[in-house]
Structures are given as structure tokens and as C-alpha cells.
Design an enzyme around this catalytic site. Structure first.
Site, PDB file in Angstrom:
ATOM      1  N   GLU A  41      10.931   6.203  -1.819  1.00 33.93           N
ATOM      2  CA  GLU A  41       9.701   6.694  -2.428  1.00 33.93           C
ATOM      3  C   GLU A  41       9.998   8.008  -3.157  1.00 33.93           C
ATOM      4  OE1 GLU A  41       5.187   7.700  -0.745  1.00 33.93           O
ATOM      5  OE2 GLU A  41       6.927   7.892   0.580  1.00 33.93           O
ATOM      6  N   LYS A 113       1.106   1.850  -3.794  1.00 30.52           N
ATOM      7  CA  LYS A 113       0.893   2.213  -2.391  1.00 30.52           C
ATOM      8  C   LYS A 113      -0.592   2.167  -2.053  1.00 30.52           C
ATOM      9  CE  LYS A 113       2.081   5.991   0.817  1.00 30.52           C
ATOM     10  NZ  LYS A 113       2.662   7.366   0.877  1.00 30.52           N
ATOM     11  N   CYS A 150       6.063   3.930   3.007  1.00 26.67           N
ATOM     12  CA  CYS A 150       5.884   5.077   3.900  1.00 26.67           C
ATOM     13  C   CYS A 150       4.685   4.941   4.836  1.00 26.67           C
ATOM     14  CB  CYS A 150       5.821   6.348   3.052  1.00 26.67           C
ATOM     15  SG  CYS A 150       6.207   7.872   3.964  1.00 26.67           S
TER      16      CYS A 150
END
Length: 265
Positions: A41, A113, A150
Site C-alpha cells: 500500500e 480500499k 491493510c
């Protein structure tokens, strides 16, 4: 059995420098006969950047950074996955995007995301627009690939959704923030996602002295550790054997034993 490379890198605020680093790691992965390489990321531009121009540095999926990564993929016959800040119609916010490029240099998928990191005094939503759908798995040389980013790791629904869609290898490119018990959480959640879905779950964590811990790790469908990084830049590898998924699911058929009548999906 196929090999995947995990590039635990440190990015700068200069995307051109990060391109040069990408090629260095891709060359090393190719020498080890990996079929795919994963970058973390915030790979295209480091976040949060020192000059506070992260939003201005965003590019589209047709911009210079993605275009050059396509060239690398085609030149080295390597699947490449990487994080970037993608430009949106809102000039004050970006998407936190993962791009997936195949060995022919084609952008075959991308993911915005969905779960933004509004926790531990961070407010990712201040400059990021949340995605509105889970990643749809794609077929790759290492198996059916799923993606989360994440903070998505803390929400098991995302991994289960992708597992039910056929995912065999779930990847979490991340920038896991350093802190007390953060590695324990990272490790435990990755292993849990692997065990509960009986699939490979691989973490690729950004490393930086100030913010991100590195310490990338990943697990097989039975929960065995496949690799373990430390707090530095390094290239790690995992061997993917899809037969292991069949063996584990035959011994413990969790998807057959699920009470579908009690779940929405």
C-alpha cells in the site's frame, strides 16, 4: 507449485524514484523464478508525505506510473500488484487503489480500499474516498487471486466473500502502522483469515522508520507460516501449492459445514 514475491519496500514522495525501485525488485523476483510480485500500500507515493502534496501527486490508472509498470510487467513477464493514490473527480481526495497487471502488461483489475483507517488517531477518510465494493477474484498463474488492503484485514466479511467467490490466494498489501501489540494483531488476523477460509493469505507490509513496521508475513491454508520479514526493506517469497487447499478442505470441510440457512451469504 508456483512462487510469489513479496516486496517489503520503503517508498519516497517521488513516484519516479519508486519506479526505479520497482524495477530493481522485479529483476530480483524474476531471477528467483517468481510468477508474481506484490508491492505494498502507498507504493506509488509515500503517505503521509513530508511536503503535504500527497493529493496533488495522484495519478489516474492511465497515468505515467501505471503505464511504466505495464512496461515492466511485459518486459519481465511478471504479474505485478501495487498500491497507488488514484486521482478522482474530488480534487481534495484520492482513492487508495491496488492495481493488478498481468504478464502481458495489461491492467486487468483494480480495487479501491473499502475500509478506511479511521483509528489510532489516524483519519484516512480526510483525504481518501472509500471504495463501494469488494474485489472480484481473478485467475492468475498462482491461482484465483483475492485482494484486500491493510485495515480491510480487520473485517472478516471481505475475506469470506472472496473465498466464497473462489479465491485461493488472498493478498493484503498494507502499511500497518507501528505500535504496541500491532504485530501481534497483524500476525493473528492474517493467520485467522487463512485458517477460517482454508486458503493462502499473504501480507505485504510497507516499511519505514517513522510509520510502518514491515514484518510482512503469510500463512498457508492450515495456518503454517510461509515467510517472515523484519524491520527493513527486503524481498520475501512464498510457495503456493493449490493441492494443499484441497487436502485441508477435505480433512475439515468448513464450507460444506457452514450453516447457510443462518447467513445472508
Amino acid at each position: 507449485m508456483e512462487k510469489i514475491a513479496i516486496a517489503q519496500t520503503t517508498s519516497s514522495g517521488n513516484w519516479s524514484e519508486n519506479l526505479r525501485k520497482a524495477e530493481q525488485f522485479i529483476k530480483r523476483a524474476k531471477a528467483e523464478k517468481a510468477k508474481m510480485i506484490v508491492f505494498p500500500e502507498y507504493f506509488m507515493n509515500y503517505y503521509p508525505d513530508a511536503d503535504h502534496k500527497y493529493i496533488e501527486k495522484a495519478q489516474t490508472l492511465h497515468g505515467d506510473f501505471v503505464s511504466q509498470m505495464k512496461v515492466f510487467a511485459k518486459e519481465y513477464k511478471m504479474w505485478i500488484i501495487f498500491g497507488m493514490n488514484e486521482k478522482t473527480v474530488d480534487e481534495t481526495k484520492n482513492y487508495n487503489t491496488m492495481a493488478v497487471i498481468n504478464e502481458n502488461g495489461q491492467l486487468i483489475a483494480h480495487y479501491h480500499k473499502t475500509h478506511l483507517f479511521n483509528a489510532y488517531k489516524w483519519q484516512e477518510s480526510r483525504d481518501t474516498i472509500e471504495g463501494n465494493r469488494f474485489f472480484e477474484p481473478v485467475q492468475t498463474p498462482i491461482g484465483m487471486l483475492g485482494l484486500g488492503v491493510c485495515y480491510d484485514l480487520r473485517f472478516p466479511e471481505a475475506a469470506r466473500y472472496e473465498a466464497l467467490k473462489g479465491t485461493q490466494v488472498m493478498i493484503y498489501p498494507s502499511a500497518w502502522v507501528k505500535g504496541e501489540n500491532k504485530f501481534i494483531q497483524w500476525e493473528s488476523l492474517l493467520r485467522a483469515r487463512a485458517i477460517e477460509n482454508e486458503m493462502y493469505v499473504l501480507g505485504c507490509c510497507h516499511y519505514s522508520e517513522k510509520h510502518y513496521m514491515g514484518r510482512s508475513t503469510g500463512f498457508g491454508p492450515d495456518g503454517d507460516r510461509l515467510y517472515q520479514g523484519v524491520e527493513r526493506e527486503e524481498l520475501l517469497f512464498a510457495a503456493i501449492d493449490l493441492e494443499q487447499i484441497k487436502i485441508v478442505r477435505k480433512a475439515n470441510p468448513v464450507f460444506e459445514n457452514r450453516r447457510r440457512d443462518l447467513y445472508e451469504w
